[in-house]
Motif scaffolding. Structure first.
Motif, PDB file in Angstrom:
ATOM      1  N   UNK A 689     -23.510  -2.910   0.617  1.00 51.04           N
ATOM      2  CA  UNK A 689     -23.968  -1.745   1.373  1.00 51.04           C
ATOM      3  C   UNK A 689     -23.498  -0.480   0.673  1.00 51.04           C
ATOM      4  N   UNK A 690     -24.435   0.454   0.490  1.00 45.66           N
ATOM      5  CA  UNK A 690     -24.126   1.784  -0.048  1.00 45.66           C
ATOM      6  C   UNK A 690     -24.574   2.808   0.986  1.00 45.66           C
ATOM      7  N   UNK A 691     -23.619   3.541   1.538  1.00 43.67           N
ATOM      8  CA  UNK A 691     -23.890   4.555   2.567  1.00 43.67           C
ATOM      9  C   UNK A 691     -23.808   5.928   1.931  1.00 43.67           C
ATOM     10  N   UNK A 692     -24.879   6.701   2.024  1.00 46.11           N
ATOM     11  CA  UNK A 692     -24.951   8.020   1.403  1.00 46.11           C
ATOM     12  C   UNK A 692     -25.117   9.070   2.493  1.00 46.11           C
ATOM     13  N   UNK A 693     -24.100   9.882   2.667  1.00 46.60           N
ATOM     14  CA  UNK A 693     -24.159  10.930   3.674  1.00 46.60           C
ATOM     15  C   UNK A 693     -24.565  12.256   3.064  1.00 46.60           C
ATOM     16  N   UNK A 694     -25.541  12.927   3.661  1.00 39.13           N
ATOM     17  CA  UNK A 694     -25.997  14.224   3.154  1.00 39.13           C
ATOM     18  C   UNK A 694     -26.027  15.231   4.295  1.00 39.13           C
ATOM     19  N   UNK A 695     -25.847  16.490   3.929  1.00 45.05           N
ATOM     20  CA  UNK A 695     -25.904  17.573   4.902  1.00 45.05           C
ATOM     21  C   UNK A 695     -27.122  18.430   4.573  1.00 45.05           C
ATOM     22  N   UNK A 696     -28.061  18.474   5.493  1.00 45.99           N
ATOM     23  CA  UNK A 696     -29.292  19.257   5.314  1.00 45.99           C
ATOM     24  C   UNK A 696     -29.338  20.274   6.446  1.00 45.99           C
ATOM     25  N   UNK A 697     -28.852  21.497   6.219  1.00 44.55           N
ATOM     26  CA  UNK A 697     -28.803  22.486   7.301  1.00 44.55           C
ATOM     27  C   UNK A 697     -30.193  22.823   7.829  1.00 44.55           C
ATOM     28  N   UNK A 698     -30.246  23.122   9.111  1.00 42.32           N
ATOM     29  CA  UNK A 698     -31.511  23.537   9.713  1.00 42.32           C
ATOM     30  C   UNK A 698     -31.894  24.922   9.207  1.00 42.32           C
TER      31      UNK A 698
END
Length: 699
Positions: A689-698
């Motif tokens: 499992x590879x978990x990729x967290x990203x932040x995409x501001x509104x």
């Protein structure tokens, strides 16, 4: 030996089982009674083996008790290629393959100064014969992909109590042999035991006079089944994916076994994309060399925490050879060399960093360098990886040197300005009487050229060689020389996580005709590998012998289950909440945290997520303190600290899919390409499992 004698033996060996004291006692008693019953059956079988000597019948009776648990015993076998030599017994079981030679000596054997003797006479010839038998078995099992570390020469002495090791040969008394066998780490599962024993039975046929029957099989069709290599491959792959490390360290692909055992006439290199087993082959190579030489072996890498993990793996893989192999970081070894020779080393990273900052204020901030990059970090790397990393001593050398791995072109005025900055930095270091990391390697190289290391190393194996500087490679070449099987370089330029580069020819290392490339990925699930390769597919990279046009590579995968999870968030707090929720869910799985890592771009990120996860009640262990021992805790560290490691589950918080840079800014482009390689390395640590967290501001 009757049942009462045997009961005394097995009661001693059964109590090593785990659990509480009471549970251990009950299990020990039950196992002892069961083994005692089997011993009576085995003794009745062994009495019918009329062609054997009394001592061999007694040992056979002892070993036959294990066949009820799936072990296979082959007795009195022909030794192929010899006129009359035989192998007393070959035992195949969960602990691997044991080549057994039975001795019925009147005088007690003793081991001292690396020699075997009995009754005042040297018996080293018996050890040599034992090793030759083991190698014959190794040659046979190599076709299965079985590593030589799974083959254990075992000399069993009737009538004597001992448990000693002489090199890789274990010497035990008959009454102690079960202790040794039952304590061995589990390397083979039931299908492997069956298939390996059948294969060895074909290669080492029985004499017609041998009449020792094996315990009847519970499966009527099993006795007629022939050896099936596909059965071994299937079972081996299953152990790679789900079994303990002792199992996946036992079987390699036949190509990997061939590389680990190859004879090279001089320095050699093993290369290949991520996940192809380069480090595993390197560890087996160390074991192979250890069984065929007497000198020490060095296994060296750049990252400080990795030698601890590799040393632990080797201990579990080939414990009887552990004292022959020194696992070390390059700088750690260099410091020990200098200190041992009375040379003062004052390595102070904080003082060195401050010296560069002051040098930048004095000679860099107002120079022509700001036309290329106004920030000091790029020029600090230029000094460490190009000037000092290559051991340059004059401006004339720097004017003409090829800056491998540094794609930002510099005009003559820029190189002159860099040199002035370097000289100011060196002046400040000398005034403070401190050294940086490059100084340690340069001093060690000068010292080795004056006086070689003693004792000399039988082999030097260099893992992650792409992360070394040219000076580092020169140092290791000076240590190992150009002799046969002396220097082995393992690495892949696409996984270089530091700026700069070199060519092996510049270090005086010639490997023409002595290279091997691994092309099959055994670590990563196919979706994970595809995701990681997309990140770097357009980036060229230097691979020690020359540049590549791009980062696209064709890699065969063997493991297709697995997934990539993209977790998009609108804010940092939302992102962190997603991460904690995902890890809490993972923690509900049995032993899942022990094989899970959270990898971060920077030390600041490590601190942030360490606090976050600790507050959430999750156990956390920093990679700086990880030594390879199982620990029921999340591992956390930087991308760089994860080099050479692997985990079932990897979480990359604040992941940026592909760092981009403004067009026309070469140093920014160069930094972004390096960041992508570092991220690629972090992604390919994941197996399932590879978990990729990203932040995409509104917006």
């Amino acid at each position: 030996m009757d049942g009462r004698d045997f009961l005394t033996v097995v009661e001693g060996c059964a109590v090593v089982a785990g659990g509480s004291a009471g549970a251990r006692g009950r299990r020990a008693r039950e196992e002892a009674l069961e083994l005692a019953r089997r011993s009576r059956e085995a003794w009745e079988q062994a009495r019918r083996w009329e062609a054997a000597a009394e001592a061999e019948r007694r040992v056979a009776a002892t070993l036959l008790t294990l066949t009820a648990d799936g072990w296979r015993l082959l007795v009195d076998r022909r030794w192929p290629g010899t006129a009359s030599a035989n192998v007393d017994m070959i035992l195949v079981g969960r602990g691997g393959v044991f080549v057994v030679d039975v001795k019925n000596w009147r005088d007690a054997p003793s081991v001292g100064n690396g020699r075997l003797s009995a009754g005042g006479r040297e018996r080293d010839g018996e050890v040599a014969k034992m090793l030759a038998m083991a190698r014959a078995v190794e040659e046979r099992t190599a076709a299965l992909g079985m590593s030589p570390v799974a083959v254990q020469p075992l000399m069993v002495f009737a009538g004597h109590r001992l448990d000693e090791s002489l090199g890789r040969v274990r010497l035990v008394g008959r009454e102690d042999v079960l202790n040794v066998l039952l304590a061995a780490p589990k390397r083979l599962n039931a299908p492997m035991v069956k298939a390996v024993a059948a294969y060895l039975g074909e290669g080492f046929p029985a004499y017609e006079t041998s009449a020792l029957p094996e315990r009847p099989s519970a499966d009527p069709g099993e006795a007629e089944s022939l050896f099936d290599v596909e059965e071994v491959e299937k079972a081996a792959l299953e152990s790679v994916l789900h079994g303990p490390i002792e199992q996946w360290m036992t079987f390699l692909h036949p190509d990997q076994v061939a590389i680990a055992r190859r004879d090279w006439s001089g320095p050699a290199r093993i290369s290949g994309p991520a996940g192809t087993g380069k480090t595993v082959v390197g560890l087996h190579r160390a074991a192979h060399i250890a069984t065929r030489t007497t000198g020490p072996i060095m296994y060296v890498t750049y990252v400080n925490n990795l030698p601890r993990v590799q040393g632990r793996l080797f201990q579990r893989m080939a414990g009887h050879l552990a004292d022959r192999v020194e696992f070390t970081s390059l700088h750690g070894w260099a410091q020990r060399l200098l200190t041992g020779r009375g040379i003062r080393v004052n390595l102070d990273r904080r003082q060195a960093d401050d010296a560069f900052s002051r040098a930048w204020l004095q000679a860099g901030r107002g120079s022509a360098l700001t036309e290329v990059d106004p920030l000091p970090h790029y020029w600090e790397q230029e000094i460490h990886h190009v000037i000092k990393g290559r051991g340059l001593t004059t401006l004339e050398e720097y004017r003409t040197v090829s800056r491998y791995g540094r794609r930002t072109p510099l005009q003559p005025a820029h190189r002159e300005a860099v040199w002035l900055l370097y000289e100011e930095y060196e002046l400040l270091l000398r005034r403070r009487d401190v050294h940086d990391f490059n100084d340690v390697l340069l001093m060690a190289l000068d010292e080795l050229r004056e006086r070689p290391a003693t004792p000399s190393y039988a082999a030097v194996i260099v893992d992650e060689v792409q992360d070394l500087t040219l000076t580092g490679v020169r140092l290791l070449h000076a240590l190992a020389g150009d002799g046969p099987n002396g220097l082995l370089l393992i690495g892949d330029g696409q996984q270089a996580v530091y700026p700069g580069g070199f060519r092996l020819g510049e270090a005086g290392v010639g490997i023409k005709g002595r290279g091997a490339v691994l092309r099959v990925n055994y670590r990563n699930a196919a979706p994970i590998l595809d995701e990681a390769l997309r990140l770097v597919s357009e980036d060229p990279f230097d691979d020690l012998d020359g540049p590549t046009p791009n980062g696209h590579r064709t890699v065969e995968t063997t493991y297709h289950d697995g997934r990539v999870v993209h977790a998009a968030a609108r804010s940092e707090s939302d992102h962190d909440e997603h991460l904690v929720k995902a890890l809490n869910a993972r923690a509900e799985e049995e032993d899942a945290l022990a094989s899970t890592a959270v990898l971060c771009r920077s030390r600041n990120d490590v601190e942030h997520y360490h606090r976050l996860l600790t507050r959430a009640g999750l156990p956390v262990l920093r990679l700086d303190n990880y030594d390879g021992r199982p620990a029921d805790a999340l591992k956390i560290g930087t991308y760089l600290r994860a080099k050479g490691l692997e985990f079932k589950n990897v979480y990359l918080p604040a992941f940026n899919a592909r760092p981009t840079t403004p067009g026309g800014d070469p140093t920014a482009d160069e930094r972004a390409a390096l960041t992508r390689r570092q991220t690629f390395v972090a992604m390919t640590r994941a197996r399932d499992v590879l978990w990729l967290g990203t932040i995409v501001p509104e917006r």
